[in-house]
Design a protein around this motif. Structure first.
Motif: not given
Length: 911
Positions: A48-58, A129-134
Motif C-alpha cells: 500500500q502506497i499513501n500519497l505524501s503531503n495530501i489529505r483526502a476525505g475518508a 488541481s481538481d480540488g479533490l484533496v487538500a
C-alpha cells in the motif's frame, strides 16, 4: 494527522529515492493505493502506497459484526469523487513511485506517477488541481520545490473554486450507501435481464464478489451463476485455509474485475446473496474462469443462468480436455473407450424399461443401453400391493405411457448412441440390491434427444448428482430444463390429476378365461396386437389393446424347433436352430404392432392362429428362412400354399432345419403307407342337447347321465330349502352360478358377459345352450355342486370331414337340417381328430347306424374337408364320392352345376 506529521519530521530522508514500479490493483481512497507486482507462478506481492503531503476525505465504513457498539460512518465530503478520480485513472495501469518515508507501523508514503518513469502524470498534483484533496501543510517545507508545487496547485484550485473549494460544502458528494436491499427478490425481478451498472469493490474468491450497484449505491454480495471456484475455508481459530487453486482463482478475477466498471445481469436470489452474471467489455468472467480451469459448473445455479448453459459446459469441457488447474488429475468417464465404442449407430430391438433399450450393433451383437441421467417412473411411498404380484408396466403410474412413447418412437429404427459413462457394477447391501454394469448414453433420432423428450412429457425425472460426480449426461442441462418445463406445465408425473390406471387382464394359461375370450377373438377376424415378449420362434405373448388383455399366442401351421426348458430332472437342451428361430422372431416382431387371426386354443389356454406384420405372415417367414417346418394342420388353412411354396426351396437346399433332410425312397414310402395306423372306432352313446349356428353341437354322456340327474335333483332340493335372495347376487364375467330357466327350474351356468343388471349373458354348462337373463334370475352356486364335484356335463364337438359354406342362407339350411335330425336325440359318437377349438367327430343314428355328416354331404348341404391323414383316407374317399353324387344331382350347394374352386369363392362358398 498530527501523528503522521510528527512521524514525518522524525523520519530520516534518504539521500536518493529509489524509483519503483507496479500495477495498481485497488484504490482505497483519494490518498491510498494498493500496488501489486507481476505474477510469477501465482498471485504477486502487494503493498500500500499513501500519497505524501495530501489529505483526502475518508470513505464510509460499515460496522463490523463483532463491534455492535460502534456506529457506521458516512462518506466525508469529496471522499467519493477523489476515490473515483483515482480509480478511473489508475486501476490496472502501470505506475512508478518513490517511497519518501516509512512509519514505525509500516505505512509507506511517497509520490506516484502514471507510467514507467517520473515524466508521467503526478497523481497527487492531478488530485489537487481538481480540488479533490487538500495539502497537509504542517509537513511542508518551503525549501522543497515539489512540496511548494503542491501548495501552489491547491491555491489555484481554491481561487478557481474547484471541487471542495466551491460553494455548497460538498454535501452533494456524499453517497447514500445501503448495505442491504429491503426486498432483494423484488429488486432482482424488477431488474431481471436488464444489465445494471456496477463497480466491483471486493473479491472474496473467484466466483463471489462485493459489488456497488449504480446509481442506487447498493453494496451487495454477488455470486456468479452457474459456477463455483475453490474457496478459502475458515478454521475454528479464524485462520483461512485455501483450497487448491483458490488463491489463483481469486487473483484471476481480481486482476480483471476489481474496481472495474462492469454490468451485472441480476438472475436470482439465494439467502440474500444475488446470483448474477458479470459482463466486462473484455468478456464474461464466468466463461473465462471455466475455460481456464479455475471453476466448475454448478447445476443448481446454472438453472438461472440466462446466457444459456451451453457455453459454460463447453468451457468446462475444454478445461477438462486440457487438464488445466483444478482438472489436472481429471480422467474422463469414457477415457479408456475406443472412439467407435463411444459413438455408434445401432438398431433398437427392444424397450426394456422407460430408461433402457436393447440395440443391435453393426456386428450383430445385442447391447443394453441405459438413457443417461434419467429415472423412470417408480412407486412412491408404501406399496400396499404384494410386490410378487406387481406388474411394473401396468401398475406403476406412467410406466406404460413411458414405454409406449419409446416403443412408438424407437422400435425397429436406427439411432445415434453417444456413451456418456459406464456405471460400474455394485454389490447388494441391506438397503440396495446389486446392479450389473450399465452403459449409460445419450440416444438421439432425427436430432431429437430421446431422454429429453421423455422428461419434457413428464414420463421420467432427472437424477440429481453430487457436485463432484462427473458421470452424467452430456446434455444434462437440457434435461434439467425439460424437467422444469414439465413441472411448470404439470405434465405426466408432475400432474395433479388422477394417475392413469391400466386394467389389463392376463389370461395366459387361464383356460376358463381363454375360453370366454376365444369366440370374440375368432369373430373379430384380424385383431390388432402388440408383441410383448417372445418365448421362442413360434410362441409369443401379446397385448390386445381393444380387449385390454394379455394372451399367449402360438403360430399356426408350423413346427418350430423347441428351445431349452427346465424340467424336473434338469435343464433340457433345445433343438437345433431354436435360438436362431427365437432371434429371428424377436427381430421381426418384438414390441411391434401386428395383426393376428385367432383360430383356436389348446388345452392350456394358449391361442393358436396367424400373425401378420406389414403384410408378412410370420409363419411363412419362419418357413422361408428354414427355421420351421410346415405342420400337417396347415393343410386346412388358406395359407397352406404359401407355406408349401416357402418350404420347398429350402428343403431342396437342405438349409438349417432341413440340413439332414433326405428324400424318402419310393419303396419306403409305400411301405410306410402300408404300415400307417388304421382308423379306430369306438362309438359311445351320447345325447345331443344343443346345436349352434356354426354347426357345432353339445352332447351329454349317456353313461354318466344318472349322475347329472341326481346332482340336479339334490341341488334343486337345497335351493328350495334355502332360496337365493332376489337381487343379492352380483354377476361377474367368468363366475359359475345358478340360473332359472324358462321352465322355472334352476340350472348350473357360467356368466359370459354382463351388459347391465337386466342383461346378463349366461351359458348353461350342463346343456350347452345360452340365454340372456336379468340378474334377479341368478344366484350363487352352492359349493357342494361346483364344477369340482361334477365337471360340466355338456361337451362341444363339430362334424369331422365337412365344412360349412360361407353363404348365410346355405349355412342356415345345413344347421336347420341338423337340428331337425339330432337335436334332443340320442346318437353314437366317435372322435376322429382334434379340431381348432373342439374335437371333430362322426355321429351315427342309434337305430340305423347311418352317418349324420355323410348324410349332409349327400344332400348337398355341406362340403367335404379333404383330410390328408393316411388312416382317414378311406372315410374321406367315401365322403368325396358322396359329394360327387350330390354335384351330379345338383343338390342344394351344387344347384349351379360343377364349378372350380375359383368359382366357389365367387359364389361365396369354400371348397
Amino acid at each position: 494527522m498530527s501523528t503522521a506529521a510528527a512521524a514525518q519530521s522524525q523520519a530520516q530522508q534518504a539521500p536518493a529515492l529509489q524509483l519503483q514500479r507496479g500495477i495498481v490493483k485497488l484504490v482505497l481512497s483519494g490518498g491510498a493505493i494498493i500496488v501489486r507486482g507481476q505474477p510469477r507462478g501465482g498471485p504477486p506481492p502487494e503493498r500500500q502506497i499513501n500519497l505524501s503531503n495530501i489529505r483526502a476525505g475518508a470513505l464510509a465504513r460499515r460496522v463490523a459484526p463483532n463491534q455492535p457498539e460502534a456506529k457506521e460512518t458516512p462518506d466525508e465530503p469529496w471522499a467519493w469523487p477523489a476515490r473515483e478520480f483515482l480509480r478511473k485513472k489508475l486501476i490496472g495501469k502501470e505506475v512508478c513511485f518513490t517511497v519518501e518515508y516509512k512509519t514505525p507501523q509500516g505505512r509507506e508514503y511517497g509520490m506516484m506517477y502514471l507510467g514507467k518513469d517520473t515524466s508521467g502524470e503526478n497523481i497527487a498534483e492531478s488530485l489537487l488541481s481538481d480540488g479533490l484533496v487538500a495539502v497537509r501543510r504542517e509537513g511542508i517545507r518551503g525549501t522543497n520545490p515539489e512540496q511548494a508545487r503542491l501548495c501552489e496547485l491547491e491555491d489555484q484550485a481554491r481561487a478557481a473554486k474547484k471541487g471542495m473549494w466551491g460553494d455548497g460544502g460538498g454535501s452533494q458528494t456524499i453517497r447514500d450507501l445501503k448495505y442491504t436491499i429491503e426486498n432483494p427478490r423484488h429488486y432482482v425481478d424488477s431488474n431481471h435481464q436488464k444489465p445494471v451498472n456496477a463497480v466491483i469493490e471486493h473479491v472474496r474468491d473467484g466466483s463471489v464478489v462485493r459489488a456497488l450497484l449504480l446509481p442506487d449505491y447498493y453494496l451487495v454480495t454477488v455470486m456468479l451463476s452457474g459456477i463455483k471456484c475453490p474457496t478459502f475455508k475458515r478454521e475454528a481459530d479464524g485462520v483461512e485455509t485455501p483450497e487448491p487453486f483458490a488463491a489463483e482463482a481469486k487473483f484471476f478475477t481480481e486482476s480483471r474485475l476489481l474496481q472495474r466498471d462492469v454490468q451485472i445481469i441480476l438472475e436470482s436470489v439465494q439467502n440474500q446473496v444475488i446470483l448474477g452474471t458479470i459482463l466486462h467489455p473484455n468478456g464474461n468472467i464466468t466463461e473465462l474462469l471455466l475455460r481456464e480451469g479455475f471453476a466448475r459448473c454448478v447445476d443448481w445455479s446454472m438453472a438461472v443462468y440466462t446466457q444459456g448453459p451451453e457455453k459454460l459446459r463447453a468451457g468446462e469441457r475444454s478445461a477438462k480436455e486440457r487438464k488445466v488447474r483444478i482438472w489436472k488429475d481429471y480422467v474422463a468417464p469414457t477415457a479408456n473407450m475406443d472412439q467407435k465404442d463411444k459413438h455408434f449407430v445401432a438398431k433398437v430391438m427392444q424397450i426394456v424399461n422407460a430408461d433402457a433399450v436393447v440395440v443391435k450393433l453393426n456386428s450383430g451383437d445385442l447391447k443394453t443401453i441405459h438413457l443417461s441421467s434419467i429415472r423412470p417412473p417408480r412407486l412412491e411411498g408404501e406399496v400396499n400391493q404384494d410386490r410378487r404380484k406387481l406388474r411394473p408396466l401396468y401398475d406403476i403410474p406412467y410406466m406404460f405411457e413411458a414405454r409406449e412413447f419409446l416403443r412408438k418412437k424407437l422400435i425397429g429404427k436406427k439411432v445415434n448412441v453417444t456413451v456418456d459413462y459406464i456405471r460400474q457394477a455394485t454389490a447388494s447391501t441391506d438397503v440396495t440390491p446389486a446392479f450389473p454394469e450399465r452403459t449409460c448414453a445419450t440416444v438421439t433420432i432425427g436430432g431429437i434427444n430421446i431422454a429429453e423428450a421423455l422428461v419434457s412429457k413428464g414420463l421420467a425425472t432427472v437424477i440429481r448428482y453430487r457436485q463432484d460426480d462427473d458421470q452424467r449426461s452430456s446434455h444434462y442441462d437440457e434435461l434439467l430444463a425439460a424437467e422444469a418445463r414439465a413441472i411448470k406445465n404439470a405434465k405426466g408425473l408432475h400432474s395433479k390429476r388422477e394417475v392413469p390406471i391400466h386394467r389389463v387382464a392376463d389370461i395366459s394359461g387361464d383356460t376358463q378365461k381363454a375360453k370366454q375370450f376365444l369366440p370374440f377373438l375368432q369373430r373379430a377376424g384380424r385383431s390388432e396386437a402388440v408383441v410383448e415378449y417372445v418365448f421362442s420362434g413360434s410362441r409369443l405373448k401379446l397385448y390386445m389393446p381393444k380387449e385390454t388383455c394379455l394372451i399367449t399366442f402360438l403360430l399356426a401351421g408350423i413346427e418350430c424347433p423347441r428351445g431349452s426348458r427346465n424340467t424336473p430332472t434338469g435343464v433340457q437342451e433345445g433343438e437345433a436352430f431354436s435360438e436362431e428361430a427365437t432371434l429371428f422372431t424377436k427381430e421381426l416382431v418384438l414390441q411391434r404392432e401386428v395383426e393376428v387371426e385367432v383360430e383356436s386354443m389348446d388345452k392350456a389356454g394358449n391361442f393358436i392362429g396367424w400373425l401378420h406384420i406389414e403384410g408378412v405372415n410370420l409363419s411363412v417367414a419362419l418357413v422361408e428362412h428354414a427355421l420351421s417346418k410346415v405342420h400337417f394342420t396347415a393343410e386346412r388353412s388358406s395359407y397352406y400354399k404359401a407355406l408349401v411354396s416357402a418350404e420347398e426351396p429350402v428343403k431342396i437346399k437342405r438349409e438349417k432345419v432341413w440340413s439332414n433332410y433326405e428324400e424318402q425312397p419310393l419303396e419306403e414310402a409305400v411301405l410306410q403307407v402300408a404300415e400307417e395306423k388304421e382308423r379306430t372306432t369306438n362309438y359311445k352313446p351320447v345325447f345331443v342337447t344343443e346345436v349352434t349356428d356354426d354347426l357345432h353341437f353339445y352332447v351329454q354322456d349317456v353313461e354318466t347321465g344318472t349322475q347329472l340327474e341326481k346332482l340336479m335333483e339334490n341341488m334343486r332340493s337345497e335351493i328350495a330349502s334355502y332360496p337365493p335372495v332376489e337381487g343379492a347376487y352380483m354377476p361377474r364375467r367368468g363366475d359359475f352360478c345358478i340360473a332359472k330357466f324358462v321352465d322355472g327350474e334352476w340350472y348350473r351356468a357360467r356368466v359370459e358377459k354382463v351388459e347391465s343388471t337386466a342383461k346378463v349373458h349366461v351359458f348353461y354348462i350342463d346343456y350347452g345352450n345360452r340365454e340372456t337373463l336379468a340378474s334377479t334370475r341368478l344366484g350363487s352356486l352352492p359349493p357342494s355342486f361346483s364344477t369340482r364335484v361334477l365337471p360340466p356335463h355338456a361337451t362341444e364337438h363339430t362334424f369331422a370331414f365337412v365344412q360349412l359354406p360361407n353363404d348365410e342362407e346355405a349355412k342356415a339350411d345345413a344347421v336347420d337340417s341338423v337340428v331337425r335330425d339330432i337335436h334332443n336325440i340320442q346318437c353314437l359318437l366317435n372322435v376322429e381328430y382334434a379340431g381348432l377349438s373342439c374335437s371333430c367327430v362322426t355321429l351315427q343314428f342309434t337305430d340305423s347306424k347311418d352317418d349324420v355328416g355323410l348324410g349332409l354331404v349327400k344332400e348337398g348341404l355341406v362340403m367335404v374337408d379333404a383330410r390328408k391323414e393316411k388312416h382317414l383316407q378311406k372315410v374321406v374317399m367315401e365322403y368325396l364320392n358322396a359329394q360327387e353324387m350330390a354335384k351330379a344331382a345338383r343338390l342344394s350347394l351344387w344347384r349351379y352345376g360343377d364349378f372350380r374352386a375359383d368359382d366357389a369363392d365367387e359364389f361365396g362358398y369354400r371348397r
